[in-house]
Structures are given as C-alpha cells and as structure tokens.
Design a protein around this motif. Structure first.
Motif, PDB file in Angstrom:
ATOM      1  N   UNK A 117       0.853  -1.206   0.000  1.00 26.52           N
ATOM      2  CA  UNK A 117       0.000   0.000   0.000  1.00 26.52           C
ATOM      3  C   UNK A 117       0.880   1.244   0.000  1.00 26.52           C
ATOM      4  N   UNK A 118       0.535   2.181  -0.842  1.00 23.75           N
ATOM      5  CA  UNK A 118       1.302   3.418  -0.980  1.00 23.75           C
ATOM      6  C   UNK A 118       0.466   4.589  -0.492  1.00 23.75           C
ATOM      7  N   UNK A 119       1.085   5.437   0.326  1.00 25.20           N
ATOM      8  CA  UNK A 119       0.458   6.646   0.855  1.00 25.20           C
ATOM      9  C   UNK A 119       1.389   7.829   0.601  1.00 25.20           C
ATOM     10  N   UNK A 120       0.814   8.996   0.446  1.00 14.91           N
ATOM     11  CA  UNK A 120       1.602  10.224   0.391  1.00 14.91           C
ATOM     12  C   UNK A 120       1.396  10.980   1.693  1.00 14.91           C
ATOM     13  N   UNK A 121       2.294  11.899   1.981  1.00 14.96           N
ATOM     14  CA  UNK A 121       2.124  12.693   3.195  1.00 14.96           C
ATOM     15  C   UNK A 121       2.543  14.142   2.963  1.00 14.96           C
ATOM     16  N   UNK A 122       1.918  15.027   3.704  1.00 13.62           N
ATOM     17  CA  UNK A 122       2.294  16.436   3.746  1.00 13.62           C
ATOM     18  C   UNK A 122       2.709  16.753   5.177  1.00 13.62           C
ATOM     19  N   UNK A 123       2.761  18.028   5.504  1.00 15.16           N
ATOM     20  CA  UNK A 123       3.144  18.399   6.866  1.00 15.16           C
ATOM     21  C   UNK A 123       2.143  17.904   7.899  1.00 15.16           C
ATOM     22  N   UNK A 124       0.894  17.731   7.483  1.00 19.88           N
ATOM     23  CA  UNK A 124      -0.128  17.399   8.483  1.00 19.88           C
ATOM     24  C   UNK A 124      -1.161  16.388   8.005  1.00 19.88           C
ATOM     25  N   UNK A 125      -0.840  15.642   6.923  1.00 22.00           N
ATOM     26  CA  UNK A 125      -1.853  14.735   6.378  1.00 22.00           C
ATOM     27  C   UNK A 125      -1.211  13.513   5.735  1.00 22.00           C
ATOM     28  N   UNK A 126      -1.844  12.344   5.940  1.00 20.20           N
ATOM     29  CA  UNK A 126      -1.476  11.106   5.251  1.00 20.20           C
ATOM     30  C   UNK A 126      -2.626  10.723   4.332  1.00 20.20           C
ATOM     31  N   UNK A 127      -2.320  10.451   3.061  1.00 17.43           N
ATOM     32  CA  UNK A 127      -3.356  10.177   2.061  1.00 17.43           C
ATOM     33  C   UNK A 127      -3.051   8.881   1.316  1.00 17.43           C
ATOM     34  N   UNK A 128      -4.057   8.040   1.162  1.00 12.06           N
ATOM     35  CA  UNK A 128      -3.894   6.794   0.416  1.00 12.06           C
ATOM     36  C   UNK A 128      -3.738   7.089  -1.076  1.00 12.06           C
ATOM     37  N   UNK A 129      -2.838   6.320  -1.760  1.00  9.93           N
ATOM     38  CA  UNK A 129      -2.595   6.533  -3.177  1.00  9.93           C
ATOM     39  C   UNK A 129      -2.889   5.297  -4.031  1.00  9.93           C
TER      40      UNK A 129
END
Length: 418
Positions: A117-129
């Motif tokens: 499973x691949x996720x992206x992240x920012x300074x304050x969020x994890x998102x499924x890709x």
C-alpha cells in the motif's frame, strides 16, 4: 465495540520516565515505526481484522523530547476488515509511505491479497494513493514483514519481503518488478536492506543471508547472488539463526551488520537435559563487505533480538530484545552506549532512529512506545578516535616508564619496535 478515541497529546505517567527515556501508552499495538523528519514520526499498527475495537491506523505524531510528550498530527484510519499494517518505510524525496497490509478475508478467498500500500504525506496529512499484490499466497498467516527503500535516486528501488519466503524488488512509484521474485526456500524473510550506492540488496532469512546485485535490472533478468552467508555454528548444542542484516551508512558504508540469535538445539531421549541458564543469546557481528570478512562479534543480550536499526549517519546501532530491553551500540567498536532494561512489557516489534540520530523510538504490541534520547557524540565517549588517542598516550607513558627504569638503550629499542 466502538473504537476508543485517540488522545491528541500523550505524556508519560508520573514516575515512569527516566533521565534518558520515557514510555507512552498510545492505545494500540505498534508494529512498525518510521520518521518523516527529526520531529515527526509515523506509528503503524492496530487490532487487525479481529473485533477488538482497536482501529488499524497510520498515526503521525510530532515528538517533543524536552516536554516529554508527543502530539497527534493526523490519524489515517484503515479498514477494520483488513489486517493491521505490519511494516512501513518512508521515501523522503517523494514524500511517500509504503506499508504492508493484508487484504480482507473475503478478498483472500478470491485469491487477492493487495499487500503493498502506498500513501503520500504532507506536513499534516497522510493520504492513500495505490496498492499492488506481491504475495502469491492467500493464507492469512502470510504477510508482508519487510519494506525497505533504496537510499539514492528520485525513482528508487523498493524491497518487499514476506513470511512466505518471497523477496521482491520493485521500482517506485510504478511498483513494477525490477527482476523476478526471489525465493528463500520456504523460509520467512526477516529483513532487507540496500547499501549506500543501492547496488546491493541483502535479504535475511533464518538460515542464510543473500547479498544480491540490483543491476542490471529487468523482468527477465535473474538476480545475481554476490555473496551467501550461511548461519554460523557456534557449538553443536546451540542452534543459531539470523534475525537481521543491514549495511552501514556514510563512514561505515563498507560494513554489514548481522544479528544472530542462538538457542539450545532440540534434543530428545533419556539423556536430554534442560538447557543451562543463559544459553539463549543474541550476537551482533560486523563484516567488511570489501573482503567479506568477519571483523568482530559482540554478545548483546541473553535472549533473542527482535528488532534492529542503523542510524542514518552510520555511527550507531540499535536493537530490541525479547528480554524487554532496548540497547544502542557504537557502530565502529560495537561498544554499548546506552541500555534501557525494561523498555516495554512485551518484546519490541520495531525501533527507529530519527534522521539526526538524536532520538530513538521503539514500539511494542503492548500498546506502548518508548522515546529515548540518544547521547550526543561528546557524551558517548570511548569512540574509535578516543581509543586511538588513549592508546597513543598509553604507549608514551610506557615509553617514559621504560626510560626511567631501564635506561636510554632499551627506550631506543622500544621506539624502533613501535
């Protein structure tokens, strides 16, 4: 049973913190840990597909060592029908997290287990890709145990190891096979790691370490085993198994560090005896990969090691033991630097240094993590450089004593010998 809400700020219970570390109750079993930067960490775990009410999640926390607390930034809740994430790895340049998560029982019955499973992240969020299947088995007892990124390249290689003996090398982010899946003859894959140049991949099973060349690549290109290290035999009454293997970094890039757990060999018959106390031990060994020569070995625990890590700067090693302790070693001398004797109530499942190697976080299935302040280089003392200085001073002192005791002629002979 409804899931328990996740606290936004966690601090240690009164009287549980020590000078160098503090434990925290995160309210869920922690199976894997990864740092996004020096002050943000992702904890992966949960209750799996059982009806315990414990959510499966990837939780991003900020870590404040001075205040002795962590604060929740984002909690990415995962399906309660699927397994908990058992392993994660972070690629900082692409801001990606790759996790190993088994599909639901219903999907497994259909022959589908999209474990990567691949996720992206920012300074304050994890998102499924996205997701992809690498495990050929649909047995729910088989899962992705190892995830590791190559250290260089904007499109790096990704190693995925499973409990059903498969080691896959994928490109990222496309997740295409870089060469055919490697099979470890039915043995569980315990660890995988790339060298600094990403030219070599080491895969660890209980009975052997295989070092593979990652070049050339191609779906029809068979991987080339550069080196195979069989499990050591210390004594005939001890059964030794590998638990981990990782390359050094930076100044220790030519090193390979291996972890071996030793336990009494199985015996039977009227003459069989109970194993003596202390016969279960764990060893960390240092190998020179230029000559594939074993340089040194140190006993680190009287019980098996369950987790192992190397700091990004290549100067420190960390291990977690089934005796519930966590230890830090000097990567050059294997000298102990710090030991936390009762870090958790259950054995350590994962531990990780932050990028600057100033903090080590360990996790366990007992719903806890421990945040450990790593001694600075000046606080550690006894480095290889310090040893060299001390040895020089010792030689000079001996020379002075020889001169005072035996005279100038013997001193001249001693100088020639040095």
């Amino acid at each position: 049973m409804p899931a328990e809400p996740t606290p936004t700020t966690l601090s240690p219970e009164p009287g549980t913190a020590s000078k160098t570390s503090f434990p925290l109750d995160v309210r869920f079993p922690v199976y894997s840990i990864a740092f996004l930067d020096d002050h943000r960490v992702v904890l992966a775990g949960g209750g799996g597909s059982s009806r315990t009410g414990v959510k499966n999640r990837l939780s991003m926390y900020s870590v404040d060592v001075k205040k002795r607390q962590i604060s929740l930034i984002d909690e990415h809740e995962l399906s309660k029908e699927e397994d908990a994430p058992m392993t994660i790895a972070v690629h900082h340049k692409s801001k990606a997290i790759v996790a190993g998560i088994n599909s639901s029982a219903a999907q497994l019955e259909k022959g589908v287990n999209e474990n990567v499973r691949v996720f992206s992240y920012t300074d304050d969020k994890i998102t499924y890709e996205k997701r992809r299947q690498t495990i050929t088995s649909t047995d729910p007892d088989h899962y992705q145990k190892v995830t590791a990124f190559a250290r260089i390249g904007s499109s790096p290689a990704l190693a995925v190891g499973t409990t059903n003996s498969q080691l896959s090398l994928l490109d990222f982010p496309d997740l295409d096979d870089l060469f055919p899946t490697l099979n470890y003859d039915g043995e569980e894959i315990y660890d995988a790691d790339f060298d600094d140049e990403s030219d070599m991949l080491v895969g660890t099973s209980s009975n052997k370490l295989c070092v593979w060349s990652t070049r050339p690549r191609g779906k029809d290109v068979e991987a080339d085993a550069l080196q195979v290290i069989e499990r050591p035999i210390l004594k005939k009454e001890l059964a030794c198994t590998f638990r981990a293997a990782k390359f050094g970094r930076g100044p220790t890039a030519s090193n390979l560090y291996t972890v071996v757990n030793a336990s009494p060999a199985a015996t039977s018959g009227p003459r069989s005896r109970r194993p003596p106390a202390g016969s279960k031990k764990a060893f960390v060994s240092l190998w020179d990969t230029r000559a594939w020569k074993l340089l040194k070995t140190r006993t680190v625990s009287q019980k098996p090691v369950t987790a192992f890590d190397v700091s990004d700067d290549g100067t420190l090693l960390a291990y977690g033991s089934s005796d519930l302790s966590v230890g830090i070693l000097d990567a050059v001398t294997l000298r102990p630097i710090l030991t936390v004797l009762h870090a958790h109530d259950f054995p350590v499942t994962s531990l990780k240094f932050n990028p600057s190697a100033s903090v080590l976080v360990s996790g366990s299935a007992d719903n806890s993590i421990r945040v450990i302040e790593v001694p600075s280089a000046s606080q550690r003392g006894g480095s290889s450089a310090t040893y060299a200085v001390l040895m020089t001073l010792l030689v000079l002192l001996v020379a002075i004593l020889i001169q005072q005791t035996f005279g100038d002629d013997l001193l001249a002979a001693a100088r020639q010998a040095l």
